[in-house]
Design a protein around this motif. Sequence first.
Motif, short mmCIF file in Angstrom:
data_model
loop_
_atom_site.label_atom_id
_atom_site.label_comp_id
_atom_site.label_asym_id
_atom_site.label_seq_id
_atom_site.Cartn_x
_atom_site.Cartn_y
_atom_site.Cartn_z
N SER A 273 80.79 10.84 -15.77
CA SER A 273 79.46 10.54 -16.30
C SER A 273 78.32 9.94 -15.30
O SER A 273 77.34 10.60 -15.42
N LYS A 274 78.85 9.14 -14.30
CA LYS A 274 77.81 8.93 -13.31
C LYS A 274 77.32 10.11 -12.45
O LYS A 274 76.27 10.13 -12.06
N GLU B 65 75.03 12.05 -14.36
CA GLU B 65 73.77 11.58 -14.41
C GLU B 65 72.84 11.67 -13.20
O GLU B 65 71.80 11.59 -13.19
N ALA C 68 71.11 14.68 -13.04
CA ALA C 68 70.18 14.80 -13.78
C ALA C 68 69.00 14.21 -13.29
O ALA C 68 67.89 14.60 -13.23
N ARG C 69 69.31 13.16 -12.35
CA ARG C 69 68.30 12.37 -11.71
C ARG C 69 67.91 13.23 -10.22
O ARG C 69 66.56 13.35 -10.17
#
Length: 84
Positions: free
Chosen positions: A32-33, A36, A39-40
């Motif tokens: 999940s990180k 994330e 995505a960033r």
Amino acid sequence: MNEIIASTAIGVGIILAAAGLGSALGWGMICSKYIEGIARQPEMRAQLMGQMLFTGGLMEAFPMIVLGLSMWFIFANPFVAAVG
């Protein structure tokens, strides 16, 4: 002596289940990180993937260590030797 062997087997089962659950939760958090982070900063994808796989490999080592200790408790039970 049979009670000791049965209790050890139950304890080993609980320990292995906890290690499997911990590993699964760890992989979920790592992935999940990773998503994330992509995505960033999409341009960091390759570097983040390398970090994710390295950390995941460390995460997978933990249940294998626990499996080795569990096998020791099953096949060379120190509790039976203390009683017998």
